[in-house]
Scaffold this motif. Structure first.
Motif, PDB file in Angstrom:
ATOM      1  N   ALA A   1      -7.913   2.365  -5.107  1.00  0.00           N
ATOM      2  CA  ALA A   1      -7.479   3.666  -4.611  1.00  0.00           C
ATOM      3  C   ALA A   1      -8.663   4.555  -4.278  1.00  0.00           C
ATOM      4  O   ALA A   1      -9.723   4.473  -4.906  1.00  0.00           O
TER       5      ALA A   1
ATOM      6  N   VAL B   1      -1.898  -1.853  -3.956  1.00  0.00           N
ATOM      7  CA  VAL B   1      -1.437  -2.421  -5.224  1.00  0.00           C
ATOM      8  C   VAL B   1      -1.152  -3.902  -4.983  1.00  0.00           C
ATOM      9  O   VAL B   1      -0.403  -4.251  -4.062  1.00  0.00           O
TER      10      VAL B   1
ATOM     11  N   TRP C   1       0.831  -1.195   0.000  1.00  0.00           N
ATOM     12  CA  TRP C   1       0.000   0.000   0.000  1.00  0.00           C
ATOM     13  C   TRP C   1       0.866   1.245   0.000  1.00  0.00           C
ATOM     14  O   TRP C   1       2.038   1.222   0.380  1.00  0.00           O
TER      15      TRP C   1
ATOM     16  N   GLY D   1      -3.936   3.929  -1.404  1.00  0.00           N
ATOM     17  CA  GLY D   1      -4.338   2.805  -2.240  1.00  0.00           C
ATOM     18  C   GLY D   1      -3.570   1.536  -1.954  1.00  0.00           C
ATOM     19  O   GLY D   1      -2.557   1.537  -1.247  1.00  0.00           O
TER      20      GLY D   1
ATOM     21  N   ASP E   1     -11.065   0.817  -8.758  1.00  0.00           N
ATOM     22  CA  ASP E   1     -10.629  -0.582  -8.637  1.00  0.00           C
ATOM     23  C   ASP E   1     -10.435  -1.118 -10.052  1.00  0.00           C
ATOM     24  O   ASP E   1     -11.405  -1.337 -10.776  1.00  0.00           O
TER      25      ASP E   1
ATOM     26  N   TRP F   1       5.665   4.453  -0.119  1.00  0.00           N
ATOM     27  CA  TRP F   1       5.427   3.101  -0.604  1.00  0.00           C
ATOM     28  C   TRP F   1       5.791   2.119   0.498  1.00  0.00           C
ATOM     29  O   TRP F   1       6.840   2.268   1.144  1.00  0.00           O
TER      30      TRP F   1
ATOM     31  N   THR G   1      -5.144  -2.291  -8.692  1.00  0.00           N
ATOM     32  CA  THR G   1      -5.045  -1.079  -7.881  1.00  0.00           C
ATOM     33  C   THR G   1      -6.420  -0.715  -7.351  1.00  0.00           C
ATOM     34  O   THR G   1      -7.384  -0.627  -8.118  1.00  0.00           O
TER      35      THR G   1
ATOM     36  N   ILE H   1       5.414  -2.879  -2.333  1.00  0.00           N
ATOM     37  CA  ILE H   1       5.274  -2.206  -3.631  1.00  0.00           C
ATOM     38  C   ILE H   1       6.629  -2.137  -4.327  1.00  0.00           C
ATOM     39  O   ILE H   1       6.716  -2.322  -5.556  1.00  0.00           O
TER      40      ILE H   1
END
Length: 620
Positions: free
Chosen positions: A310, A327, A232, A325, A292, A244, A308, A248
């Motif tokens: 967010a 990922v 996230w 968000g 999404d 990050w 993703t 990520i």
């Protein structure tokens, strides 16, 4: 045909055998799909459920279709744990969203006690309570609730100390600043814990670590990222700071020292074909909608599929202040989904091919084997025929009948069943039925006719391996009130006399096409006015969940009931009551009864007059 059913019957009679068969069928279909698509069993199971919903059938029926089309030997896997996971659902005050579903899916894989919470604040924006929005299976409260049972409940209900001023201030600081924090040692029950708090989107992640396990160096929340291939991040639009999480960086195969990628780097990595999708997501985000989507990026020389989810914290005018968000690398799941889609396309192609073959065979069968709607009037005898096709997508079988008068005034009755289904079975059925009709011109002896049909079937087996058939043939002589019959591996005829039905003892006779040079023997029985004869194929009495004796007993009881209900017109009543026992197999039924003596004498005299006229015409 019958042999397989006999072998399966003992196992099927065990208590719970039906439920076990259903479970194993679904598991096997899941295994076949997973093996063909090279995906996880859970993905294959979810895809099977979607296929069943799309075709508006239950899962077991859909599993049967998959097995029929992908019938290969595979090991069966125990899906009970996976099915239990699929059965969980979010309840209470928490609403299932892509965000919460993703978080819950990751927490499901974690040991120990962890939870994701949303904040409840007062009018001044101060934290007053935390509400469970997702929970790990190990999350438990003093009253015994655990895991997803906690969702929607305020944490203060079971842990009122959480809302104490000091702790509330720490949690509020984590939510407002985005800075992780740790509290402890804290005593809960008889144990001491360290509570670690970290912001995640609009909520708070908490993990409880028991302090009596000092060897646990790894932070459980960091491990959660790796388990779910999920990280996230946050972007403070006011300060410009971007954060990050470690995962990520792993997803993008980037050194953390380099920091997050720039917008220019992100554009270079993006697959051009996904640009409309990204533009649509950006437009939705500008309208204050949660995003999404799954897009593709080029990382390390290969394509990755990244999901993703967010959203943003916005000001009073709806302008974003902070974007947060998740990922997730879903490359493996996406590849499995694509392979499953390819398998489903292949199944559709095979299904269409089978449907076309089914329709062709059905048309062929209707042309070759027309079924009369009314009873057939024959010399000294009435007969009624009923054909019960297999249910669902099963292909037509090779069941057939014959009922016709012979030149000498007798009547020839027959019922047969060719092994297999589809066009080959229908074609063989046509050959045997037409051969019987031709042979009846030469001889009316049932045993002799079966001998000729056996030689023909053996010849056909040379062209089409594994061709076999069963048959029963009976000749009725109205003058003698006598039935001469023979059989070739076929279920015994049933005879009702005086309201009671019994099986006729079968004379010797091998299945057609199995033993070259096989000989057949006739049996003789009286066939009197008031009697009812039933010839049938094995689909009437064989069922995978019952024994053969149970199937025969049910048919005998039905014959008795039909004769008692309509003693003057038993044939129509009988064929209307009979039902096939095996839904996967066709059934052909031929019921017959002698005409009363007055009708028989009149008909015999008419046949004699026609014969005299024919001889006079010939001599003239």
């Amino acid at each position: 045909m019958g042999g397989q059913v006999y072998a399966q019957a003992p196992g099927a009679l065990r208590p719970g055998a039906g439920e076990e068969h259903s479970r194993l069928r679904v598991e096997r279909a899941v295994g076949l799909l997973a093996g063909r698509a090279r995906c996880r069993l859970a993905e294959a199971h979810r895809h099977l459920l979607r296929m069943a919903a799309g075709q508006r059938c239950d899962v077991e029926e859909m599993a049967g279709k998959v097995i029929q089309l992908l019938d290969t030997a595979q090991e069966q896997s125990d899906l009970s744990a996976l099915i239990a996971t699929l059965a969980r659902s979010e309840t209470g005050r928490s609403r299932a969203t892509p965000w919460l579903t993703t978080v819950q899916g990751v927490l499901d894989a974690l040991p120990g006690m962890s939870g994701y919470f949303v904040a409840e604040r007062d009018e001044e924006g101060l934290l007053t309570d935390l509400v469970w929005a997702a929970a790990s299976p190990g999350a438990v409260t003093p009253d015994g609730r655990h895991g997803c049972q906690l969702i929607g409940m305020p944490v203060s209900r079971h842990y009122p100390q959480v809302t104490a001023a000091e702790r509330c201030a720490v949690y509020q600081r984590v939510l407002d600043t985005g800075e992780p924090a740790a509290l402890g040692p804290l005593r809960i029950g008889e144990n001491e814990y360290t509570v670690r708090a970290r912001p995640l989107g609009p909520g708070l992640l908490l993990a409880w670590d028991r302090r009596d396990n000092p060897g646990r160096e790894r932070d459980r929340l960091d491990g959660m990222e790796e388990l779910g291939k999920l990280g996230w991040g946050e972007w403070d639009l006011v300060s410009g700071d971007i954060y990050w999480s470690p995962q990520i960086y792993r997803i993008y195969e980037r050194e953390p020292a380099l920091g997050p990628i720039s917008q220019e780097e992100a554009q270079r990595m993006a697959v051009a074909d996904d640009q409309p999708l990204r533009f649509a997501a950006l437009a939705a985000f500008r309208c204050a909608e949660r995003v999404d989507l799954i897009t593709r990026v080029r990382i390390g020389g290969r394509i990755k599929h990244l999901r993703t989810v967010a959203d943003a914290v916005r000001d009073a005018d709806g302008r974003p202040l902070r974007i947060y968000g998740i990922v997730q690398d879903v490359t493996d799941q996406q590849a499995g989904a694509e392979r499953l889609a390819a398998v489903e396309h292949e199944l559709d192609e095979q299904r269409r091919t089978l449907a076309a073959e089914h329709e062709f065979a059905a048309q062929l069968q209707r042309i070759i084997l027309p079924i009369p709607d009314e009873p057939i009037e024959l010399p000294g005898l009435k007969a009624a025929v009923r054909y019960l096709p297999a249910s669902g997508d099963a292909l037509v079988g090779g069941d057939w009948y014959h009922a016709a008068a012979l030149r000498d005034g007798s009547v020839l009755l027959a019922v047969g069943d060719v092994a297999g289904h589809g066009t080959p079975a229908a074609t063989t059925m046509a050959q045997l039925r037409h051969a019987l009709r031709a042979l009846s011109v030469v001889t009316s002896d049932p045993a002799a006719i079966l001998g000729h049909l056996n030689r023909l079937t053996c010849e056909l087996e040379l062209q089409t391996p594994e061709v076999s058939a069963t048959a029963v043939i009976a000749r009725f002589d109205a003058a003698r009130r006598e039935l001469v019959w023979a059989q070739a591996g076929h279920p015994p005829p049933l005879l009702n006399r005086g309201g009671r039905t019994r099986m006729l003892a079968r004379p010797q006779g091998h299945v057609l096409g199995v033993v070259e040079g096989a000989t057949y023997t006739n049996a003789v029985t009286g066939f009197l006015p008031g009697d009812v004869l039933l010839l049938y194929t094995d689909g009437l009495v064989e069922h995978r969940g019952k024994s053969l004796d149970a199937g025969l007993d049910a048919v005998i009881a039905t014959v008795d009931e039909a004769v008692r209900a309509a003693p003057l017109r038993p044939l129509a009543e009988l064929v209307a009551r009979l039902r096939r026992a095996n839904p996967d197999d066709d059934t052909c039924i031929l019921a017959a009864r002698p005409a009363p003596a007055t009708e028989t004498n009149a008909h015999t005299g008419e046949v004699g007059r026609i014969g005299q006229l024919a001889r006079g015409t010939a001599s003239g």
